[in-house]
Write an enzyme that holds these catalytic residues in place. Structure first.
Site: not given
Length: 238
Positions: A16, A33, A127
């Site tokens: 956020d 972004h 990962l």
């Protein structure tokens, strides 16, 4: 990172503050972004070095379609580029990538890039990185219920056979452990329709830091806060 820390197995993050961060610098929201996408790459590497095995990020929600058209188009363009970048990053770091959410509304070329990314990385053992795109927790549960209903209508499943395990198997996150820790940046304190089923016993951590400024140090702070919780589910305190 302090010695003796218990590292959460699965961390989920609501990314956020990209737009607000950009605005604070006098830049357009889309700049935020772009910078946020770079932060994702950094945190993937830092999380794995720290010992986190699963990382799930909320990149684009089902509600994000309601944003201004130019911003949505820019986000889709960023997503196209990110699929290429993520493929290189995954190859470099032995990362297994999975996209969760309803892909049907996305353009065909984006869906193809997602499929290529998932196929190319499915056997990687580093990962496990999940990206939530066109994702909503309620939508995910509704889609799961529809699949269960279809199996019941076909006589493959009875009401008595519907269990938590059956529901889990119908979710986008099928086969993944539930998150131990949820991080939300930029001081918002809600889960915004993210992983509603999976967050049942998850520890929540909120930080005022906007996502583009989130760093290894901030991730360590979140893990340290996690260690201070008297967790009675999924984590043994000595």
């Amino acid at each position: 990172m302090k010695e003796g820390m218990i590292i959460p197995n699965h961390v989920a993050i609501i990314l956020d503050g990209n737009g607000r961060w950009a605005k604070s610098k006098g830049m357009p929201r889309n700049y935020g972004h772009v910078q946020g996408a770079k932060t994702v790459e950094v945190i993937c590497e830092e999380a794995y070095r720290m010992g986190i095995r699963y990382l799930t990020v909320y990149a684009f929600s089902t509600e994000n379609w309601n944003r201004p058209e130019d911003e949505v188009n820019a986000l889709m363009g960023l997503l196209r580029n990110y699929m290429k970048t993520c493929l290189k990053t995954a190859a470099k770091n032995n990362m297994c990538v999975r996209i969760i959410g309803d892909k049907s509304r996305l353009d065909e070329d984006i869906r193809k890039r997602m499929e290529q990314l998932e196929q190319a990385t499915k056997d990687n053992t580093g990962l496990h990185f999940q990206i939530a795109i066109n994702y909503g927790g309620r939508d995910e549960i509704v889609r799961a219920m529809k699949r269960l209903a279809e199996e019941a209508a076909e006589g493959k499943l009875s009401a008595k056979e519907i269990t938590e395990e059956k529901v889990n198997a119908m979710l986008d996150t099928q086969g993944l452990p539930d998150p131990d820790l949820l991080i939300r940046t930029c001081n918002e304190q809600r889960i915004s329709n993210f992983l509603l089923w999976q967050l049942a016993y998850t520890e929540l951590y909120f930080t005022p830091v906007a996502w583009p400024d989130f760093s290894k140090k901030e991730l360590e702070k979140a893990v340290e806060a996690y260690n201070k919780r008297d967790r009675r589910y999924g984590m043994v305190k000595e």
